[in-house]
Design a protein around this motif. Structure first.
Motif, mmCIF file in Angstrom:
data_model
loop_
_atom_site.group_PDB
_atom_site.id
_atom_site.type_symbol
_atom_site.label_atom_id
_atom_site.label_comp_id
_atom_site.label_asym_id
_atom_site.label_seq_id
_atom_site.Cartn_x
_atom_site.Cartn_y
_atom_site.Cartn_z
ATOM 1 N N ALA A 102 9.561 -25.967 -10.770
ATOM 2 C CA ALA A 102 9.439 -24.624 -10.182
ATOM 3 C C ALA A 102 9.682 -24.660 -8.678
ATOM 4 O O ALA A 102 9.969 -23.632 -8.074
ATOM 5 C CB ALA A 102 8.063 -24.036 -10.490
ATOM 6 N N ALA A 103 9.531 -25.821 -8.084
ATOM 7 C CA ALA A 103 9.838 -25.957 -6.658
ATOM 8 C C ALA A 103 11.302 -26.329 -6.441
ATOM 9 O O ALA A 103 11.883 -25.983 -5.408
ATOM 10 C CB ALA A 103 8.939 -27.025 -6.033
ATOM 11 N N PRO A 108 16.221 -18.851 -7.330
ATOM 12 C CA PRO A 108 14.857 -18.409 -7.000
ATOM 13 C C PRO A 108 14.142 -17.718 -8.167
ATOM 14 O O PRO A 108 12.945 -17.926 -8.381
ATOM 15 C CB PRO A 108 15.067 -17.436 -5.834
ATOM 16 N N ARG A 111 12.885 -20.209 -10.525
ATOM 17 C CA ARG A 111 11.663 -20.860 -10.019
ATOM 18 C C ARG A 111 10.438 -20.031 -10.374
ATOM 19 O O ARG A 111 9.411 -20.567 -10.810
ATOM 20 C CB ARG A 111 11.754 -21.044 -8.493
ATOM 21 N N ARG A 112 10.527 -18.722 -10.192
ATOM 22 C CA ARG A 112 9.392 -17.854 -10.519
ATOM 23 C C ARG A 112 9.066 -17.943 -12.027
ATOM 24 O O ARG A 112 7.913 -18.051 -12.419
ATOM 25 C CB ARG A 112 9.710 -16.410 -10.149
ATOM 26 N N GLY A 115 7.433 -21.067 -12.956
ATOM 27 C CA GLY A 115 6.041 -20.994 -12.508
ATOM 28 C C GLY A 115 5.176 -20.215 -13.483
ATOM 29 O O GLY A 115 4.017 -20.566 -13.729
ATOM 30 N N SER A 116 5.725 -19.179 -14.056
ATOM 31 C CA SER A 116 4.925 -18.383 -15.001
ATOM 32 C C SER A 116 4.666 -19.153 -16.293
ATOM 33 O O SER A 116 3.623 -18.992 -16.925
ATOM 34 C CB SER A 116 5.597 -17.032 -15.271
ATOM 35 N N ALA A 119 1.873 -21.512 -15.472
ATOM 36 C CA ALA A 119 0.585 -20.817 -15.480
ATOM 37 C C ALA A 119 0.042 -20.688 -16.900
ATOM 38 O O ALA A 119 -1.171 -20.795 -17.127
ATOM 39 C CB ALA A 119 0.730 -19.442 -14.831
ATOM 40 N N VAL B 131 -1.963 -15.562 -8.310
ATOM 41 C CA VAL B 131 -0.885 -16.184 -9.093
ATOM 42 C C VAL B 131 0.431 -15.478 -8.797
ATOM 43 O O VAL B 131 1.468 -16.110 -8.548
ATOM 44 C CB VAL B 131 -1.211 -16.143 -10.607
ATOM 45 N N LEU B 135 3.788 -17.116 -7.166
ATOM 46 C CA LEU B 135 5.072 -17.080 -7.879
ATOM 47 C C LEU B 135 6.146 -16.434 -7.009
ATOM 48 O O LEU B 135 7.298 -16.883 -6.986
ATOM 49 C CB LEU B 135 4.923 -16.318 -9.207
ATOM 50 N N GLU B 136 5.746 -15.389 -6.302
ATOM 51 C CA GLU B 136 6.693 -14.742 -5.379
ATOM 52 C C GLU B 136 7.100 -15.720 -4.271
ATOM 53 O O GLU B 136 8.270 -15.783 -3.878
ATOM 54 C CB GLU B 136 6.033 -13.492 -4.781
ATOM 55 N N LEU B 138 7.356 -18.834 -4.468
ATOM 56 C CA LEU B 138 8.329 -19.811 -4.988
ATOM 57 C C LEU B 138 9.756 -19.300 -4.855
ATOM 58 O O LEU B 138 10.701 -20.076 -4.715
ATOM 59 C CB LEU B 138 8.033 -20.127 -6.459
#
Lengths: 139, 182
Positions: A102-103, A108, A111-112, A115-116, A119, B131, B135-136, B138
């Protein structure tokens, strides 16, 4: 468009998600996880697999790498606690991979999205700890 | 599975949004001295949110006991650690961390927390916002190492969010993609 390194990261994540999906499917078959929890997690992993496969397909990859069954899974299926501990470790390792991905990926919005998914994995760990009766849900 | 939102959840979310906006989470960060585009300003916004959450959890702890108290206490300790790390990163970028607000200034903006359910709902709402904010981040942070920091903290906040949900008797995860979709 994902570059070669991004594609490799996504393929690694896909292999991981396949391992998780196989693990929850096996646990459901062997009654090694509460049915409702296992079905929910299986559904989540299925969605993660589907989304990663679609992303890879969009990047021009049609044949993701095959996955190898985990040798530890059979032993973990002996009872619910053993499986929860196994799954928690697998989820933790997968979260670390998602933190890196995700990094790192170039897109972009990807990446988000990664990240989800991370989570969601973190939520699985909490639920597995709760299933184990842990008093400490916070990492 | 489409998430459903009850009226109570919507009201709780509105309270948290008002709180966060009024106590610094929604404020533009002050000029920091770091180079434009370095990510310091965005880190300042995340820092404001961390500090606001720390203050909010202190208020929540006053109405919690037992396991709920223990868990939120642990979350609060981690928020302090995140804030310290963000301050350090802003400094490394040549910036000055925003000054923050006093505990009393934060407290004046809190919704009234009468019950355990009120407090846990508030924690959940704040964690959802954190969270989402990470995420934003990122998508916007320009540097790989900064994004790794954000992703790691996002993992912690996701753990907190799931913990708040489990403590309320809710499923740990609302769906396969938390606050987003691939």
């Amino acid at each position: 468009m994902a570059d070669q390194r991004d594609v490799e990261l996504l393929e690694d994540l896909l292999a991981r998600e396949h391992r998780l999906l196989s693990a929850y499917e096996a646990a459901l078959r062997r009654d090694a996880i509460d049915a409702s929890l296992g079905e929910t997690f299986r559904g989540h992993e299925h969605e993660h697999v589907r989304a990663l496969e679609q992303t890879l397909a969009d990047a021009g990859r049609r044949n993701p790498r095959a996955t190898v069954p985990s040798p530890e899974l059979t032993a973990a299926l002996r009872d619910r606690n053993a499986f929860a501990e196994f799954a928690e470790e697998l989820e933790d390792e997968t979260i670390r991979m998602y933190v890196d991905a995700a990094a790192s990926v170039r897109d972009p919005e990807l990446r988000r999205a990664l990240g989800s998914v991370m989570a969601c994995g973190a939520a699985h760990v909490v639920a597995l700890k709760d299933a184990l009766g842990s008093r400490f849900l916070v990492n | 599975m489409a998430p459903s939102i009850t009226r109570r959840e919507a009201l709780g979310g509105a309270a948290a949004a008002l709180f966060v906006a009024s106590c610094g989470g929604g404020d533009p960060p002050p000029a920091t001295g770091a180079k434009p585009g370095s990510g310091a300003a965005l880190l300042g916004s995340l820092l404001a949110l961390e500090r606001a959450s720390f203050a909010a959890y202190s208020a929540c702890l006053e109405v919690l006991d037992g396991q709920e108290h223990q868990q939120v206490h642990a979350m609060r300790a981690q928020e302090r650690g995140h804030a310290a790390r963000l301050e350090q990163l802003i400094g490394e970028l040549g910036g000055e961390p925003p000054p923050g607000r006093s505990a009393e200034e934060y407290r004046r903006t809190f919704p009234r927390l009468r019950t355990v359910a009120d407090a846990l709902r508030f924690v959940q709402d704040l964690e959802e916002r954190q969270v989402r904010a990470y995420l934003e981040a990122l998508t916007e942070l320009p540097d790989l190492e900064l994004r790794k920091e954000a992703a790691g903290i996002c993992g912690d906040e996701s753990n907190h969010l799931a913990t708040a949900r489990v403590l309320q008797g809710l499923p740990a995860a609302e769906g396969p993609f938390v606050t987003g979709a691939l």
